[in-house]
Scaffold this active site. Sequence first.
Site, PDB file in Angstrom:
ATOM      1  N   CYS A   2      58.889  25.568  53.696  1.00  7.95           N
ATOM      2  CA  CYS A   2      60.077  26.037  52.999  1.00  7.95           C
ATOM      3  C   CYS A   2      60.734  27.162  53.804  1.00  7.95           C
ATOM      4  O   CYS A   2      60.066  28.021  54.344  1.00  7.95           O
ATOM      5  CB  CYS A   2      59.821  26.550  51.600  1.00  7.95           C
ATOM      6  SG  CYS A   2      59.064  25.352  50.527  1.00  7.95           S
ATOM      7  N   ARG A  27      60.757  24.041  58.869  1.00  8.30           N
ATOM      8  CA  ARG A  27      59.860  24.594  57.855  1.00  8.30           C
ATOM      9  C   ARG A  27      59.769  23.700  56.624  1.00  8.30           C
ATOM     10  O   ARG A  27      58.944  23.943  55.751  1.00  8.30           O
ATOM     11  CB  ARG A  27      60.347  25.970  57.423  1.00  8.30           C
ATOM     12  CG  ARG A  27      60.457  26.947  58.564  1.00  8.30           C
ATOM     13  CD  ARG A  27      60.847  28.283  58.030  1.00  8.30           C
ATOM     14  NE  ARG A  27      59.823  28.780  57.167  1.00  8.30           N
ATOM     15  CZ  ARG A  27      58.877  29.637  57.550  1.00  8.30           C
ATOM     16  NH1 ARG A  27      58.859  30.092  58.767  1.00  8.30           N
ATOM     17  NH2 ARG A  27      57.972  30.043  56.701  1.00  8.30           N
ATOM     18  N   TRP A  72      59.928  21.906  51.227  1.00  8.47           N
ATOM     19  CA  TRP A  72      58.829  20.989  51.553  1.00  8.47           C
ATOM     20  C   TRP A  72      58.003  20.938  50.286  1.00  8.47           C
ATOM     21  O   TRP A  72      57.385  21.926  49.884  1.00  8.47           O
ATOM     22  CB  TRP A  72      58.027  21.548  52.709  1.00  8.47           C
ATOM     23  CG  TRP A  72      57.047  20.616  53.312  1.00  8.47           C
ATOM     24  CD1 TRP A  72      57.281  19.707  54.298  1.00  8.47           C
ATOM     25  CD2 TRP A  72      55.669  20.497  52.985  1.00  8.47           C
ATOM     26  NE1 TRP A  72      56.121  19.046  54.599  1.00  8.47           N
ATOM     27  CE2 TRP A  72      55.113  19.500  53.810  1.00  8.47           C
ATOM     28  CE3 TRP A  72      54.828  21.134  52.072  1.00  8.47           C
ATOM     29  CZ2 TRP A  72      53.779  19.137  53.748  1.00  8.47           C
ATOM     30  CZ3 TRP A  72      53.501  20.766  52.014  1.00  8.47           C
ATOM     31  CH2 TRP A  72      52.995  19.770  52.846  1.00  8.47           C
ATOM     32  N   ASN A  98      59.407  30.614  48.526  1.00  6.35           N
ATOM     33  CA  ASN A  98      58.480  29.996  49.482  1.00  6.35           C
ATOM     34  C   ASN A  98      57.093  30.485  49.076  1.00  6.35           C
ATOM     35  O   ASN A  98      56.890  31.674  48.901  1.00  6.35           O
ATOM     36  CB  ASN A  98      58.857  30.499  50.887  1.00  6.35           C
ATOM     37  CG  ASN A  98      57.948  29.984  51.965  1.00  6.35           C
ATOM     38  OD1 ASN A  98      57.127  29.110  51.718  1.00  6.35           O
ATOM     39  ND2 ASN A  98      58.095  30.526  53.159  1.00  6.35           N
ATOM     40  N   GLY A  99      56.156  29.581  48.887  1.00  4.34           N
ATOM     41  CA  GLY A  99      54.814  29.980  48.435  1.00  4.34           C
ATOM     42  C   GLY A  99      54.435  29.188  47.195  1.00  4.34           C
ATOM     43  O   GLY A  99      55.057  28.159  46.903  1.00  4.34           O
ATOM     44  N   GLU A 481      42.459  16.686  69.890  1.00  2.00           N
ATOM     45  CA  GLU A 481      43.866  17.067  69.937  1.00  2.00           C
ATOM     46  C   GLU A 481      44.744  15.837  70.236  1.00  2.00           C
ATOM     47  O   GLU A 481      45.811  15.669  69.662  1.00  2.00           O
ATOM     48  CB  GLU A 481      44.061  18.186  70.976  1.00  2.00           C
ATOM     49  CG  GLU A 481      45.497  18.520  71.343  1.00  2.00           C
ATOM     50  CD  GLU A 481      46.386  18.872  70.169  1.00  2.00           C
ATOM     51  OE1 GLU A 481      45.899  19.075  69.045  1.00  2.00           O
ATOM     52  OE2 GLU A 481      47.615  18.895  70.382  1.00  2.00           O
ATOM     53  N   LYS A 485      47.685  14.542  67.700  1.00  2.00           N
ATOM     54  CA  LYS A 485      49.088  14.399  68.086  1.00  2.00           C
ATOM     55  C   LYS A 485      49.549  12.973  67.815  1.00  2.00           C
ATOM     56  O   LYS A 485      50.636  12.734  67.311  1.00  2.00           O
ATOM     57  CB  LYS A 485      49.204  14.752  69.574  1.00  2.00           C
ATOM     58  CG  LYS A 485      50.448  15.363  70.017  1.00  2.00           C
ATOM     59  CD  LYS A 485      50.500  16.877  70.012  1.00  2.00           C
ATOM     60  CE  LYS A 485      50.181  17.519  68.703  1.00  2.00           C
ATOM     61  NZ  LYS A 485      49.817  18.919  68.803  1.00  2.00           N
ATOM     62  N   GLU A 488      49.922  12.251  64.006  1.00  2.00           N
ATOM     63  CA  GLU A 488      50.993  13.045  63.416  1.00  2.00           C
ATOM     64  C   GLU A 488      52.357  12.397  63.544  1.00  2.00           C
ATOM     65  O   GLU A 488      53.145  12.406  62.608  1.00  2.00           O
ATOM     66  CB  GLU A 488      51.091  14.370  64.183  1.00  2.00           C
ATOM     67  CG  GLU A 488      50.626  15.582  63.470  1.00  2.00           C
ATOM     68  CD  GLU A 488      50.862  16.820  64.320  1.00  2.00           C
ATOM     69  OE1 GLU A 488      51.442  17.751  63.785  1.00  2.00           O
ATOM     70  OE2 GLU A 488      50.488  16.845  65.508  1.00  2.00           O
ATOM     71  N   HIS A 504      26.257   5.151  68.069  1.00  2.00           N
ATOM     72  CA  HIS A 504      25.557   5.442  66.818  1.00  2.00           C
ATOM     73  C   HIS A 504      26.357   4.992  65.602  1.00  2.00           C
ATOM     74  O   HIS A 504      26.085   5.441  64.494  1.00  2.00           O
ATOM     75  CB  HIS A 504      25.237   6.934  66.725  1.00  2.00           C
ATOM     76  CG  HIS A 504      24.304   7.401  67.805  1.00  2.00           C
ATOM     77  ND1 HIS A 504      22.995   6.991  67.873  1.00  2.00           N
ATOM     78  CD2 HIS A 504      24.506   8.197  68.883  1.00  2.00           C
ATOM     79  CE1 HIS A 504      22.417   7.547  68.936  1.00  2.00           C
ATOM     80  NE2 HIS A 504      23.326   8.264  69.573  1.00  2.00           N
ATOM     81  N   LYS A 602      56.490  22.642  59.725  1.00  2.00           N
ATOM     82  CA  LYS A 602      56.034  23.394  60.893  1.00  2.00           C
ATOM     83  C   LYS A 602      55.013  24.475  60.554  1.00  2.00           C
ATOM     84  O   LYS A 602      54.026  24.627  61.245  1.00  2.00           O
ATOM     85  CB  LYS A 602      57.251  24.004  61.594  1.00  2.00           C
ATOM     86  CG  LYS A 602      56.925  24.757  62.869  1.00  2.00           C
ATOM     87  CD  LYS A 602      56.526  23.816  63.970  1.00  2.00           C
ATOM     88  CE  LYS A 602      56.114  24.514  65.238  1.00  2.00           C
ATOM     89  NZ  LYS A 602      55.181  23.694  66.009  1.00  2.00           N
TER      90      LYS A 602
HETATM   91  C1  F6R Z   1      49.757  19.938  65.190  1.00  2.00           C
HETATM   92  C2  F6R Z   1      50.207  21.084  64.450  1.00  2.00           C
HETATM   93  C3  F6R Z   1      49.330  21.684  63.390  1.00  2.00           C
HETATM   94  C4  F6R Z   1      49.207  23.179  63.651  1.00  2.00           C
HETATM   95  C5  F6R Z   1      48.472  23.861  62.496  1.00  2.00           C
HETATM   96  C6  F6R Z   1      48.301  25.358  62.743  1.00  2.00           C
HETATM   97  O1  F6R Z   1      50.676  19.498  66.118  1.00  2.00           O
HETATM   98  O2  F6R Z   1      51.265  21.562  64.707  1.00  2.00           O
HETATM   99  O3  F6R Z   1      48.082  21.078  63.308  1.00  2.00           O
HETATM  100  O4  F6R Z   1      48.539  23.359  64.867  1.00  2.00           O
HETATM  101  O5  F6R Z   1      49.166  23.667  61.299  1.00  2.00           O
HETATM  102  O6  F6R Z   1      49.525  26.013  62.861  1.00  2.00           O
HETATM  103  P1  F6R Z   1      49.637  27.438  63.477  1.00  2.00           P
HETATM  104  O7  F6R Z   1      49.246  27.358  64.910  1.00  2.00           O
HETATM  105  O8  F6R Z   1      51.063  27.843  63.281  1.00  2.00           O
HETATM  106  O9  F6R Z   1      48.683  28.326  62.717  1.00  2.00           O
END
Ligand code: F6R
Length: 607
Positions: A2, A27, A72, A98-99, A481, A485, A488, A504, A602
């Site tokens: 948000c 956001r 969001w 927001n929250g 990772e 990615k 996502e 296993h 984000k």
């Molecule tokens: C993956 C991604 C998320 C963030 C996670 C932590 O591409 O963006 O998994 O890495 O939400 O976010 P931060 O780094 O802002 O604490």
Amino acid sequence: MCGIVGYVGGQNAAPLLVEALGRLEHRGYDSAGVAVVGSQLRVTKRAGRVRDLAEVLPKRMPGRVGIGHTRWATHGPATDANAHPHTDESGAVAVVHNGIIDNAAALRARLVDQGVSLVSDTDTEVFAHLVALSDADTLEGKVVDALDAVEGTYGLAVVHAGFPDRVVVARNGSPLLVGVGDKEMFVASDLAALVRHTTTVAHLADGELATVTASGFTTFRRDLTRTQTTAREVDVDPSAYEHGPIDGRPRMYTEMLEQPASVERALRGRLDERFATAHLGGLEMDARELRAVRRVKILGCGSAYYVGQMGASLIEELARVPADAEAASEFRYRSPVIEPDTLYVAVSQSGETIDTLLAVEEIRRKGGRVIGLVNVVGSAIARACDGGIYLHAGPEIAVASTKALTTMFVGFALLALQLGRVRDLSVADGRRLVAGLQNLPAQIEQVLDGEERIAQAAKALAEAESLFFVGRVRGFPVAREGAQKFKEISYRHAEAYQMSELKHGPLALISPEVPTVAIVPDDELTDRNVAALHEIDARGGPLVVVTHAGVDLGDLRVERIDVPRSERELDPLLLTVPLQLLAYHAALALGHDVDKPRNLAKSVTVE
Ligand code: F6R
């Protein structure tokens, strides 16, 4: 999660607010709205993107005071009714939030008993009614009355038709900034919304409120006593916060391409060639304190957690201090033992992730020392830590994190080097690593140059419903990772596994329909990794292998992606970059909105 904006000044607020919301869409992007106070309070809100809101914004929506929000969803689906701002029954009060209000269900029931009709499913709506029901004489008093009833986290902005010269804001756990202009003032949850107008900003602290009028702002606590929060000039490049594609390319793409430069920034001024070490002044720990560290515990969420695992390996290898990483979202729920000689490290791009922030607060409450590896300057996590370093990745707009993660890796490498050199790491090894780090920007460039080949491999992978990412030891967090990615932004099921664990259980799933992306660096485990590749190949599983030139893959049928060789300890960084490109090109091939993947935002500021 948000975004909030607010404006008080001489301009027409509505278009300005909508433009600012466009910069906060990372956001949250499932609905958006604005409320403007002119001769009366007017609200326009819509499910959908900010551009959908812009389309329905009335031509005449006069007023020089207003608030806006991009949502969001947490309470209730993305609908027009659930979009913010929320209003009371008379339409005099509007609130953006927001929250999460934890006791919203009880407050909703109480309001319904009092005869209030609720029109949304949200927790925020209760706040608008509580403000309206307060009999305080001032808007500040009304907001404080309402805050006294709510439990939870918030960044809030409130306008009221009866107090048309002001926005009142409050912060508890969700960021809020006040921007100072020339006879105009701004409010936002994120610097990105302000930089076009001003770079003079004040960060509110938790528990603080502010009254914002065209001529300035005052800050105070819930008991209405004044606080002394002041605005400061922040050193940022406003153009770096521009949203939307650059030259028709998604932001994720430009952010990946920026990595040679962002890694260089993260290293700048921190390497000491003479003593073959790193200097991280922000740690605020001298050599004696660094030597006293017996253990390192890294906390982060999502990709930051996976990079934390890479960081733990680096620290164990270079400093020979036991180190591990844990998901910050789980940490405080298992009543962790906090040890005085453990160095805790919180890692976060946004500096706002609530799970990481709460873990930091829990550690500090119990007397532990926490340092931060954070990108956003002045963010909540950066401020909550005892010290730390900024990553200097620059603003990261795309939801899928790329350049922030590679700078996190660099941050860990620097920390490991500094910790190592006050212990047993030799000058020769220190030199080797300093040189290795200095080579990284050019080597990332080389990986990026191989994009075309990676894009071809990605197109084939995009066709699979389900795939594995596998690696061992240093390569395993890289695989995690990579899978993260991929899922996502491509929405394909991608599972990371230790290569050693395949036999296993998961080997049962390998088939021509289930490809595997394998991380096979040239290191002490290459032979074992290649043996596992044979097991996959024998079952008809298609293979994409990210490896180093010279690794002999024999007669295996693989799509091979070579990355430049670094120092072994630093290999994970260069192995990660092609996986970003793989995910990106798979998502493009599938026609997805790469920068705004479904269901994600984000910064995750709710638990
Ligand atoms: C993956 C991604 C998320 C963030 C996670 C932590 O591409 O963006 O998994 O890495 O939400 O976010 P931060 O780094 O802002 O604490």
